[in-house]
Write a protein that holds these residues in place. Structure first.
Motif, short mmCIF file in Angstrom:
data_model
loop_
_atom_site.label_atom_id
_atom_site.label_comp_id
_atom_site.label_asym_id
_atom_site.label_seq_id
_atom_site.Cartn_x
_atom_site.Cartn_y
_atom_site.Cartn_z
N HIS A 1 -22.21 13.17 -3.67
CA HIS A 1 -21.36 13.39 -2.55
C HIS A 1 -22.46 13.55 -1.62
O HIS A 1 -22.45 12.95 -0.15
N GLU A 2 -23.62 14.29 -1.73
CA GLU A 2 -24.57 14.45 -0.52
C GLU A 2 -25.46 13.42 -0.40
O GLU A 2 -25.82 12.81 0.86
N ILE A 3 -25.74 12.60 -1.48
CA ILE A 3 -26.50 11.17 -1.30
C ILE A 3 -25.72 10.26 -0.44
O ILE A 3 -26.22 9.65 0.52
N ARG A 4 -24.51 9.98 -0.74
CA ARG A 4 -23.57 9.22 0.13
C ARG A 4 -23.32 9.67 1.36
O ARG A 4 -23.35 8.82 2.24
N THR A 5 -23.63 10.99 1.71
CA THR A 5 -23.72 11.31 3.27
C THR A 5 -24.67 10.89 4.02
O THR A 5 -24.65 10.20 5.23
N GLN A 6 -26.11 10.53 3.17
CA GLN A 6 -27.27 10.20 3.84
C GLN A 6 -27.23 8.57 3.81
O GLN A 6 -27.76 8.11 4.64
N GLN A 7 -26.46 8.02 2.83
CA GLN A 7 -26.38 6.54 3.02
C GLN A 7 -25.57 6.06 4.05
O GLN A 7 -25.93 5.17 4.64
N VAL B 1 -33.57 6.66 10.50
CA VAL B 1 -33.80 6.09 9.12
C VAL B 1 -34.55 7.20 8.33
O VAL B 1 -34.23 7.44 7.18
N VAL B 2 -36.07 7.57 9.02
CA VAL B 2 -36.57 8.44 8.25
C VAL B 2 -35.90 9.71 7.94
O VAL B 2 -36.25 10.53 6.99
N GLY B 3 -35.09 10.30 8.56
CA GLY B 3 -34.45 11.59 8.51
C GLY B 3 -33.47 11.44 7.39
O GLY B 3 -33.63 12.43 6.67
N ALA B 4 -32.70 10.26 7.39
CA ALA B 4 -31.67 10.03 6.24
C ALA B 4 -32.56 10.08 4.96
O ALA B 4 -32.18 10.53 3.74
N ALA C 1 -34.06 13.18 3.82
CA ALA C 1 -32.97 14.53 3.43
C ALA C 1 -32.40 13.91 2.04
O ALA C 1 -32.21 14.69 1.21
N ALA C 2 -32.38 12.70 1.86
CA ALA C 2 -31.99 12.20 0.48
C ALA C 2 -32.98 12.76 -0.50
O ALA C 2 -32.73 13.19 -1.78
N ALA C 3 -34.28 12.67 -0.26
CA ALA C 3 -35.47 12.91 -1.00
C ALA C 3 -35.28 14.47 -1.42
O ALA C 3 -35.55 14.98 -2.47
N GLU C 4 -35.14 15.16 -0.28
CA GLU C 4 -34.75 16.88 -0.46
C GLU C 4 -33.76 17.14 -1.46
O GLU C 4 -33.78 17.95 -2.43
N TRP D 1 -36.24 3.59 2.27
CA TRP D 1 -34.71 3.31 2.75
C TRP D 1 -34.12 2.34 2.06
O TRP D 1 -32.88 2.45 1.93
N ALA D 2 -34.78 1.35 1.57
CA ALA D 2 -34.30 0.38 0.81
C ALA D 2 -33.61 0.74 -0.62
O ALA D 2 -32.28 0.38 -1.02
N GLN D 3 -34.28 1.87 -1.17
CA GLN D 3 -33.87 2.29 -2.46
C GLN D 3 -32.75 3.31 -2.08
O GLN D 3 -31.75 3.19 -2.82
N LEU D 4 -32.80 3.90 -1.00
CA LEU D 4 -31.47 4.75 -0.77
C LEU D 4 -30.29 3.87 -0.51
O LEU D 4 -29.22 4.29 -0.95
N ARG D 5 -30.36 2.74 0.35
CA ARG D 5 -29.42 2.00 0.55
C ARG D 5 -28.66 1.50 -0.60
O ARG D 5 -27.46 1.49 -0.68
N ASP D 6 -29.68 1.07 -1.62
CA ASP D 6 -29.03 0.27 -2.83
C ASP D 6 -28.63 1.34 -3.80
O ASP D 6 -28.34 0.74 -5.06
N LEU D 7 -28.58 2.49 -3.77
CA LEU D 7 -28.48 3.63 -4.76
C LEU D 7 -26.97 3.45 -4.95
O LEU D 7 -26.24 3.59 -4.18
N LYS D 8 -26.56 3.43 -6.23
CA LYS D 8 -25.27 3.40 -6.63
C LYS D 8 -24.58 4.62 -7.06
O LYS D 8 -24.70 5.28 -7.98
#
Length: 594
Positions: free
Chosen positions: A91-97, A171-174, A177-180, A9-16
């Protein structure tokens, strides 16, 4: 095959995501350069060579230049696809962020600790039944699906436990979903690569117009023919849920126009498909030179501009739920996710509305302004501008006559009925609050939607603005209960005072005397062109105040377009619409009917 999430989740949060969009812009620039190079080869070099040279060497050079032109065409196409893929990925990753950020913010507000694996530790709380001492804290772990953690046989009495479980699930769902999403787009990007060498063989051509047609033909038997167009929205939702990820990828890649406009498909999926299709439509219309295409192109470009612009503070994100160049154009835009919002209102515009720059700027602004006001009342709200039918066009040849009939409203009503059923099918809430708002001829379309087989059972409230009648005689005929039918009719809005059809027909046959006689037959003066005046006492709806607007002498038909306007005394109508959209219709101040 399913993705194995290695993302934290930290990587997803910090993804630019901006870096992905920056890369997309770079591929777009490469695409444009390849297009310019192809133009130079085909328009300058080839033409000059053919016009000035002859012989075997000249013919060989022409063949080489043709191959070079085809290579540049391939680069142009593939780079454009890469640009679209990266933008859609961002766009999809930002939604999960956003989903992740909301969960982390909730955890911080409650002073919970979110661990690297997504588990959430919560403090002691509540009181023991025996000694009244605080119940000890603990750690909630998610099993990947909200609400489906395996039962322990005991119910944790600590009041923090359920909140921690919800946050862990989110948290885990986001992250999953981002990994998928990452896994899915990695597959698409892997396939967007060329063969080595200076030639582009037929096997590597995917996305020129001819190759796209070949792919679609090849996929027809197991893709296009399987799309459940004649099914209910709920059945379409279940169909999509039952597909494998690979199948979904194929549908989105080959038929974004079909999936993006299919009621019952989740909003996030429709949005992604329609963003891809939007660019394809723009490219298609750019190659035409007729007035209709130029008009629609201006509207599409404005929608694309808005989709690409950063949302201002207080504005929910845009979702493109439908786009097409069919008829006068189709565009369905939501502000806020209609699948996750508790309140979802849908606005149907009327006379003279088409897919043009005016719709993209002004009608979308009405929806955006309304949802901003609605979210101040209830943050879980979304607002949709629905141009899913051909509204009559005044002063447009034979189309002008359509405003006098119900044909367009009946066709549009069927589509609108299905669309509202799709919203109910994909909404995550057990009992979402759905509102249908019809303005001008759009109110007639909403009226027709309620008269379809089964009515609109999922709609809770109906708002009629500047209405020339809705095709029924009483509010209860709209099948939501007369106390849930609201009407705004400005005093100087001539559309709300159109003569009855009887009066108009008698006037056409017998002139002024017939017109007067027709008016006398309407003893209560409460009939309009499409039936009983919705603002009349006989109709029985709840009429709220609308600013009278300028007179016809000073403002023409301006009073017909002020219902959504905000600011000062003129915003009374807009405030009432926001209250109804937020499910607070009981707080609307009503006034005497006509």
């Amino acid at each position: 095959m399913t993705p194995t999430p290695t993302l934290t989740w930290a990587q997803l949060r910090d993804l630019k995501c901006a870096e992905l969009e920056g890369a997309a812009d770079g591929w777009g620039r490469s695409s444009n350069r390849a297009d310019a190079a192809r133009d130079r080869v085909e328009q300058q070099l080839l033409t000059g060579l053919r016009d000035t040279q002859e012989g075997e060497a000249a013919r060989a050079a022409v063949a080489r230049l043709r191959q070079l032109g085809r290579n540049f065409q391939y680069v142009y196409t593939e780079c454009g696809l890469l640009r679209t893929t990266l933008n859609s990925l961002a766009h999809e990753i930002r939604t999960q962020q956003r989903a992740l950020t909301e969960a982390l913010d909730d955890a911080a507000a409650l002073r919970f600790t979110v661990h690297a694996d997504g588990s959430v530790t919560y403090p002691a709380g509540g009181e023991g039944l025996v000694d009244g001492a605080p119940l000890r804290g603990g750690t909630a772990s998610s099993y990947g699906t909200r609400g489906l953690a395996p039962p322990s046989g005991l119910v944790a009495p600590n009041p923090h436990s359920a909140k921690a479980q919800d946050i862990a699930d989110r948290v885990v769902g986001a992250v999953r979903a981002a990994a998928e999403i990452d896994w899915r787009y990695a597959g698409i990007l892997r396939r967007l690569r060329a063969e080595e060498g200076l030639k582009v063989p037929d096997s590597t051509w995917k996305d020129t117009a001819a190759d796209a047609a070949e792919v679609r033909d090849a996929a027809r038997a197991y893709l296009k023919d399987a799309i459940p167009r004649d099914a209910s929205p709920a059945e379409r939702r279940d169909w999509w849920a039952g597909l494998t990820q690979e199948q979904r990828e194929e549908y989105l890649a080959v038929y974004p126009d079909q999936i993006g406009n299919l009621d019952g498909i989740p909003a996030l999926v429709r949005d992604a498909a329609n963003r891809d299709n939007l660019r394809l439509l723009i490219g298609e219309l750019e190659g035409r030179d007729d007035e209709r295409s130029a008009t629609q192109l201006a509207g599409l470009r404005e929608i694309e501009r808005q989709l690409g612009a950063a949302a201002k503070p207080g504005e929910p994100p845009m979702f493109l739920l439908g786009i097409s160049d069919e008829g006068n154009g189709r565009a369905i835009v939501s502000y806020g996710n209609p699948d996750t919002a508790r309140n979802v209102a849908t606005y149907v515009p009327g006379l003279n509305t088409s897919l043009d720059e005016n719709f993209a700027k002004n009608d979308l602004k009405r929806a955006r302004d309304t949802v901003i006001a609605t979210r101040e009342i209830d943050s879980s709200s979304a607002m949709i501008a629905w141009l899913g039918y051909d509204a009559p066009q005044l002063f447009d040849g034979m189309d002008s006559l359509a405003v006098m009939g119900s044909g367009r409203a009946d066709i549009g009503g069927r589509s609108f009925n299905e669309f509202m059923g799709g919203l109910a099918a994909t909404n995550e809430h057990d009992e979402p609050h759905l509102v249908a708002i019809g303005h001008s001829y759009g109110s007639r379309t909403v009226g027709s939607a309620t008269q379809q087989s089964g009515g609109m059972p999922d709609v809770d409230d109906i708002v009629l603005l500047g209405s020339p009648g809705v095709g029924v005689e009483r509010a209860e005929d709209l099948q939501v209960g007369k106390d849930h039918v609201f009407v705004g009719a400005a005093e100087n809005d001539l559309v709300t005072k159109t003569p009855s059809k009887l009066q108009g027909n008698m006037g056409a046959v017998a002139g002024p005397i017939g017109y007067i006689a027709g008016g006398l037959l309407d003893r209560d003066d409460d009939d309009l062109w499409f039936g009983k005046d919705p603002a009349s006492a006989a109709f029985g709806a709840r009429r709220f105040h609308a600013h009278r607007g300028p007179s016809v002498i000073t403002g023409g038909f301006a009073a017909h377009s002020l219902y959504f306007d905000r600011g000062g005394a003129d915003s009374v109508s807009a405030d009432s619409i926001a209250l109804i959209a937020a499910g607070k219709g009981d707080k609307v101040k009503v006034e005497e009917p006509r």
